[in-house]
Design a protein around this motif. Structure first.
Motif, PDB file in Angstrom:
ATOM      1  N   SER A   1       0.824  -1.201   0.000  1.00 30.13           N
ATOM      2  CA  SER A   1       0.000   0.000   0.000  1.00 30.13           C
ATOM      3  C   SER A   1       0.868   1.266   0.000  1.00 30.13           C
ATOM      4  CB  SER A   1      -0.919  -0.031   1.225  1.00 30.13           C
ATOM      5  OG  SER A   1      -1.521   1.210   1.416  1.00 30.13           O
ATOM      6  N   VAL A   2       2.005   1.203   0.688  1.00 29.81           N
ATOM      7  CA  VAL A   2       2.899   2.370   0.683  1.00 29.81           C
ATOM      8  C   VAL A   2       3.446   2.596  -0.728  1.00 29.81           C
ATOM      9  CG1 VAL A   2       5.054   3.320   1.601  1.00 29.81           C
ATOM     10  CG2 VAL A   2       3.496   2.080   3.118  1.00 29.81           C
ATOM     11  N   VAL A   3       3.852   1.503  -1.387  1.00 28.27           N
ATOM     12  CA  VAL A   3       4.395   1.644  -2.743  1.00 28.27           C
ATOM     13  C   VAL A   3       3.279   2.027  -3.727  1.00 28.27           C
ATOM     14  CG1 VAL A   3       5.650   0.473  -4.602  1.00 28.27           C
ATOM     15  CG2 VAL A   3       6.250   0.013  -2.223  1.00 28.27           C
ATOM     16  N   GLY A   4       2.082   1.479  -3.502  1.00 29.32           N
ATOM     17  CA  GLY A   4       0.932   1.909  -4.305  1.00 29.32           C
ATOM     18  C   GLY A   4       0.745   3.411  -4.159  1.00 29.32           C
ATOM     19  N   GLY A   5       0.981   3.914  -2.928  1.00 29.52           N
ATOM     20  CA  GLY A   5       0.909   5.352  -2.674  1.00 29.52           C
ATOM     21  C   GLY A   5       1.947   6.119  -3.487  1.00 29.52           C
ATOM     22  N   TRP A   6       3.135   5.534  -3.661  1.00 26.61           N
ATOM     23  CA  TRP A   6       4.157   6.214  -4.488  1.00 26.61           C
ATOM     24  C   TRP A   6       3.604   6.461  -5.890  1.00 26.61           C
ATOM     25  CZ3 TRP A   6       9.188   2.774  -3.632  1.00 26.61           C
ATOM     26  CH2 TRP A   6       9.522   2.800  -2.266  1.00 26.61           C
ATOM     27  N   THR A   7       2.942   5.441  -6.455  1.00 20.69           N
ATOM     28  CA  THR A   7       2.455   5.603  -7.832  1.00 20.69           C
ATOM     29  C   THR A   7       1.385   6.697  -7.886  1.00 20.69           C
ATOM     30  OG1 THR A   7       0.749   3.908  -7.663  1.00 20.69           O
ATOM     31  CG2 THR A   7       2.902   3.172  -8.344  1.00 20.69           C
ATOM     32  N   LEU A   8       0.541   6.757  -6.842  1.00 25.45           N
ATOM     33  CA  LEU A   8      -0.475   7.817  -6.818  1.00 25.45           C
ATOM     34  C   LEU A   8       0.193   9.189  -6.708  1.00 25.45           C
ATOM     35  CD1 LEU A   8      -3.143   6.208  -4.440  1.00 25.45           C
ATOM     36  CD2 LEU A   8      -3.326   6.544  -6.913  1.00 25.45           C
ATOM     37  N   HIS A   9       1.200   9.259  -5.847  1.00 21.84           N
ATOM     38  CA  HIS A   9       1.921  10.531  -5.673  1.00 21.84           C
ATOM     39  C   HIS A   9       2.528  10.983  -7.006  1.00 21.84           C
ATOM     40  CE1 HIS A   9       4.505  13.594  -3.950  1.00 21.84           C
ATOM     41  NE2 HIS A   9       5.592  12.960  -4.351  1.00 21.84           N
ATOM     42  N   TYR A  10       3.134  10.049  -7.719  1.00 24.85           N
ATOM     43  CA  TYR A  10       3.743  10.406  -9.006  1.00 24.85           C
ATOM     44  C   TYR A  10       2.687  10.804 -10.033  1.00 24.85           C
ATOM     45  CZ  TYR A  10       8.652   9.853  -8.060  1.00 24.85           C
ATOM     46  OH  TYR A  10       9.918  10.075  -7.579  1.00 24.85           O
ATOM     47  N   ALA A  11       1.555  10.086 -10.036  1.00 22.79           N
ATOM     48  CA  ALA A  11       0.478  10.476 -10.951  1.00 22.79           C
ATOM     49  C   ALA A  11       0.080  11.925 -10.650  1.00 22.79           C
ATOM     50  CB  ALA A  11      -0.717   9.541 -10.778  1.00 22.79           C
ATOM     51  N   TRP A  12      -0.006  12.243  -9.362  1.00 23.94           N
ATOM     52  CA  TRP A  12      -0.399  13.581  -8.953  1.00 23.94           C
ATOM     53  C   TRP A  12       0.639  14.626  -9.363  1.00 23.94           C
ATOM     54  CZ3 TRP A  12      -4.366  16.325  -8.002  1.00 23.94           C
ATOM     55  CH2 TRP A  12      -4.259  17.539  -7.321  1.00 23.94           C
ATOM     56  N   LEU A  13       1.935  14.285  -9.167  1.00 26.32           N
ATOM     57  CA  LEU A  13       2.996  15.223  -9.559  1.00 26.32           C
ATOM     58  C   LEU A  13       2.870  15.584 -11.037  1.00 26.32           C
ATOM     59  CD1 LEU A  13       6.248  13.906  -7.788  1.00 26.32           C
ATOM     60  CD2 LEU A  13       4.857  15.899  -7.200  1.00 26.32           C
ATOM     61  N   TYR A  14       2.525  14.598 -11.868  1.00 20.52           N
ATOM     62  CA  TYR A  14       2.410  14.872 -13.301  1.00 20.52           C
ATOM     63  C   TYR A  14       1.125  15.629 -13.634  1.00 20.52           C
ATOM     64  CZ  TYR A  14       6.675  12.456 -14.533  1.00 20.52           C
ATOM     65  OH  TYR A  14       7.989  12.124 -14.659  1.00 20.52           O
ATOM     66  N   VAL A  15       0.066  15.376 -12.864  1.00 17.72           N
ATOM     67  CA  VAL A  15      -1.151  16.174 -13.083  1.00 17.72           C
ATOM     68  C   VAL A  15      -0.837  17.640 -12.774  1.00 17.72           C
ATOM     69  CG1 VAL A  15      -3.476  16.635 -12.205  1.00 17.72           C
ATOM     70  CG2 VAL A  15      -2.758  14.276 -12.660  1.00 17.72           C
ATOM     71  N   GLU A  16      -0.090  17.857 -11.688  1.00 19.89           N
ATOM     72  CA  GLU A  16       0.300  19.241 -11.348  1.00 19.89           C
ATOM     73  C   GLU A  16       1.102  19.877 -12.478  1.00 19.89           C
ATOM     74  OE1 GLU A  16       0.672  19.666  -6.519  1.00 19.89           O
ATOM     75  OE2 GLU A  16       2.382  18.895  -7.624  1.00 19.89           O
ATOM     76  N   GLN A  17       1.983  19.063 -13.076  1.00 18.54           N
ATOM     77  CA  GLN A  17       2.796  19.596 -14.180  1.00 18.54           C
ATOM     78  C   GLN A  17       1.956  20.052 -15.345  1.00 18.54           C
ATOM     79  OE1 GLN A  17       6.315  17.673 -15.791  1.00 18.54           O
ATOM     80  NE2 GLN A  17       6.495  16.576 -13.854  1.00 18.54           N
ATOM     81  N   LEU A  18       0.886  19.289 -15.554  1.00 17.64           N
ATOM     82  CA  LEU A  18      -0.016  19.629 -16.641  1.00 17.64           C
ATOM     83  C   LEU A  18      -0.541  21.049 -16.450  1.00 17.64           C
ATOM     84  CD1 LEU A  18      -0.858  17.864 -18.989  1.00 17.64           C
ATOM     85  CD2 LEU A  18      -2.811  17.085 -17.656  1.00 17.64           C
ATOM     86  N   PHE A  19      -0.674  21.445 -15.172  1.00 17.24           N
ATOM     87  CA  PHE A  19      -1.188  22.778 -14.860  1.00 17.24           C
ATOM     88  C   PHE A  19      -0.068  23.712 -14.409  1.00 17.24           C
ATOM     89  CE2 PHE A  19      -4.710  19.844 -14.415  1.00 17.24           C
ATOM     90  CZ  PHE A  19      -5.616  20.440 -15.275  1.00 17.24           C
ATOM     91  N   GLY A  20       1.116  23.491 -14.948  1.00 17.95           N
ATOM     92  CA  GLY A  20       2.195  24.432 -14.693  1.00 17.95           C
ATOM     93  C   GLY A  20       3.094  24.130 -13.516  1.00 17.95           C
ATOM     94  N   GLY A  21       2.917  22.966 -12.898  1.00 20.63           N
ATOM     95  CA  GLY A  21       3.800  22.604 -11.785  1.00 20.63           C
ATOM     96  C   GLY A  21       5.224  22.362 -12.273  1.00 20.63           C
ATOM     97  N   ALA A  22       6.151  22.336 -11.324  1.00 19.84           N
ATOM     98  CA  ALA A  22       7.564  22.192 -11.694  1.00 19.84           C
ATOM     99  C   ALA A  22       7.823  20.802 -12.282  1.00 19.84           C
ATOM    100  CB  ALA A  22       8.434  22.395 -10.460  1.00 19.84           C
ATOM    101  N   PRO A  23       8.565  20.747 -13.387  1.00 23.87           N
ATOM    102  CA  PRO A  23       8.892  19.440 -13.959  1.00 23.87           C
ATOM    103  C   PRO A  23       9.880  18.665 -13.079  1.00 23.87           C
ATOM    104  CG  PRO A  23      10.046  21.189 -15.128  1.00 23.87           C
ATOM    105  CD  PRO A  23       9.134  21.862 -14.147  1.00 23.87           C
ATOM    106  N   ILE A  24       9.877  17.343 -13.257  1.00 24.75           N
ATOM    107  CA  ILE A  24      10.823  16.511 -12.506  1.00 24.75           C
ATOM    108  C   ILE A  24      12.121  16.477 -13.305  1.00 24.75           C
ATOM    109  CG2 ILE A  24      11.247  14.201 -11.583  1.00 24.75           C
ATOM    110  CD1 ILE A  24       8.260  13.831 -11.340  1.00 24.75           C
ATOM    111  N   THR A  25      13.019  17.411 -13.013  1.00 23.40           N
ATOM    112  CA  THR A  25      14.254  17.450 -13.803  1.00 23.40           C
ATOM    113  C   THR A  25      15.315  16.547 -13.183  1.00 23.40           C
ATOM    114  OG1 THR A  25      14.720  19.432 -12.552  1.00 23.40           O
ATOM    115  CG2 THR A  25      14.012  19.728 -14.835  1.00 23.40           C
ATOM    116  N   ASP A  26      15.232  16.355 -11.871  1.00 24.32           N
ATOM    117  CA  ASP A  26      16.198  15.499 -11.182  1.00 24.32           C
ATOM    118  C   ASP A  26      15.423  14.392 -10.456  1.00 24.32           C
ATOM    119  OD1 ASP A  26      18.067  14.299  -9.641  1.00 24.32           O
ATOM    120  OD2 ASP A  26      18.892  16.148  -8.772  1.00 24.32           O
TER     121      ASP A  26
END
Ligand code: PHE
Length: 443
Positions: A103-128
């Motif tokens: 469940s914790v690792v499943g949470g990682w995938t949700l967190h990453y999905a969210w990070l990319y949704v934020e990017q779609l709306f101008g959030g900072a890209p994952i450069t590193d």
């Protein structure tokens, strides 16, 4: 009852295909030197996993109840020791431990999905990507938040008993995940590193093999096929009589293995293309490598969202099958409704998951068997408890269970096929599990 062969195959594949294929297989292949590990893993699937999967399904179909009650029924019918019911207990304990870190690792995938949704709306890209991953592990709040979300999604389905609805969704979403992986593989082709990835994954170098390599491959075979914890037994309980067990078992194993291999072939070209060291990628491998590809490709952000969302869905269908055994157990033990039993089990597992989540930060210095807390829970449950549970299932099915029962459940195997199954299940599979455990202990 499953309405058809396909319904069973979908449900069992939904359980089998998950983080094990896309997150765990590549990182273990990386940590264990590639080709030789992959070869041993494939051997374990064919020689240990398949016969035991048939054993679990046939025991479930004959018993037609939850694992512990199925074992009670099978032992009392045949006049065998009640001690065998321990298989159900080990399975339940393994499921609880696995789901706690799953469940914790499943949470990682949700967190990453969210990070990319934020990017779609101008959030900072994952450069590193390394820094992003390390930042996530360093933040107890982030880990616990997404672990909680993932657990709520899981318990929601189990408590409301809507697994069937989810399965229908799976029918479309799983092939989509397969396509996404194919697309990543095609991207890999454009990097010119697919050859190197093939070589890494399929050229065995036995100088890199130790006792721990064998055990990791064996444990991964059980983990990926959802075996050894009576989950497939539970599904077998709903399998109609006229369906061939060897055929469905082979289909599920083949589906699961293809997804894992495709995931490997999607990820390692990226690893090589961006100059990541393929050895010792650790549990962060897909999170530290794939974002580099998403940054580089056309439509990388929506692609990344699709990837992480579909991976979360695959993890979700697996986590449901992990929450089932403890829920069924609580329902049988007490006066709990299914809903409260699912909530109770989920609450306990959620709390256990905190050990994993905090092991990355607050308790980062704690070591068990030389591993961090997540690594230790993962090792004990996947590499020790599943193989031991599987060993007992195999021995029970081949040596203890009345022959007329196992023969009756496998009518489409000719006499030669039945004998082959008995030898695999009764001698080879238990022998390999014992030998591998011994090799690990002997170093
Ligand atoms: N097989 C699942 C996966 O590969 C995990 C799992 C393990 C599910 C054990 C159920 C039981 O992700």
């Amino acid at each position: 009852m499953w309405s058809s062969r396909l319904a069973f195959i979908l449900a069992a594949s939904g359980s089998a295909v998950g983080l094990g294929n896309i997150w765990r297989f590549p990182y273990l292949a990386s940590d264990n030197g590639g080709g030789a590990f992959v070869l041993i893993y494939l051997g374990c699937i064919a020689l240990v996993g398949l016969p035991i999967m048939a054993a679990e399904i046939l025991m479930g179909r004959h018993g037609r109840m939850s694992p512990v009650n199925t074992l009670r029924k099978l032992t009392s019918e045949g006049g065998h020791s009640k001690g065998w019911v321990v298989i159900g207990w080990i399975g339940m304990a393994a499921a609880v431990m696995i789901l706690s870190f799953y469940s914790v690792v499943g949470g990682w995938t949700l967190h990453y999905a969210w990070l990319y949704v934020e990017q779609l709306f101008g959030g900072a890209p994952i450069t590193d990507p390394d820094a992003t991953f390390t930042a996530m592990l360093g933040s107890p709040g982030t880990l616990v938040f997404w672990h909680t979300v993932f657990m709520l999604l899981t318990v929601g389905v189990v408590a409301m008993g809507v697994e069937k609805g989810l399965e229908r969704a799976v029918k479309f979403l799983m092939p989509l995940l397969f396509l996404i992986l194919l697309g990543l593989f095609a991207y890999g082709l454009s990097t010119g590193k697919v050859g190197q990835a093939f070589e890494f994954l399929f050229t065995p170098d036995f100088s890199k093999v130790h006792g721990s390599t064998w055990l990791a491959a064996l444990g991964q075979a059980f983990f990926s096929l959802s075996l050894g914890m009576c989950g497939i037994m539970t599904y077998g309980a709903y399998l109609p009589r006229d369906i061939s067990i060897p055929r469905v078992a082979a289909t599920v194993a083949l589906t699961d293995t293809s997804v894992a291999l495709l995931a490997g072939l999607a990820i390692f070209p990226v690893v090589f293309a961006f100059g990541i060291d393929p050895a010792g990628g650790g549990p962060g491998l897909i999170f530290t490598s794939l974002p580099l590809a998403f940054n580089d490709m056309a439509f990388g952000i929506p692609y990344a969202i699709a990837f992480f969302v579909l991976l979360a869905v695959a993890a979700w269908t697996s986590s449901i099958s992990l929450l089932e055994p403890p829920t069924a157990f609580i329902v049988e033990k007490g006066r709990f409704s299914r809903k409260s039993a699912a909530l109770l089990a989920a609450a306990v597992i959620w709390a256990l998951g905190l050990v994993t989540a905090l092991g990355f930060n607050v308790w980062a210095s704690v070591r068990i068997f030389g591993r961090d807390l997540q690594g230790a829970v993962e090792f004990i449950a996947s590499d020790l408890m599943l193989p031991v549970g599987g060993l007992l299932i195999a021995v029970f099915a081949a040596w203890v269970l009345r022959k007329d029962i196992s023969r009756g459940e496998l009518p489409d195997l000719g006499n030669g096929g039945y004998t082959a199954w008995k030898v695999l299940c009764g001698i080879l599979a238990p022998g390999m599990v014992l030998l591998i455990l011994y090799m690990k202990l002997a170093g």
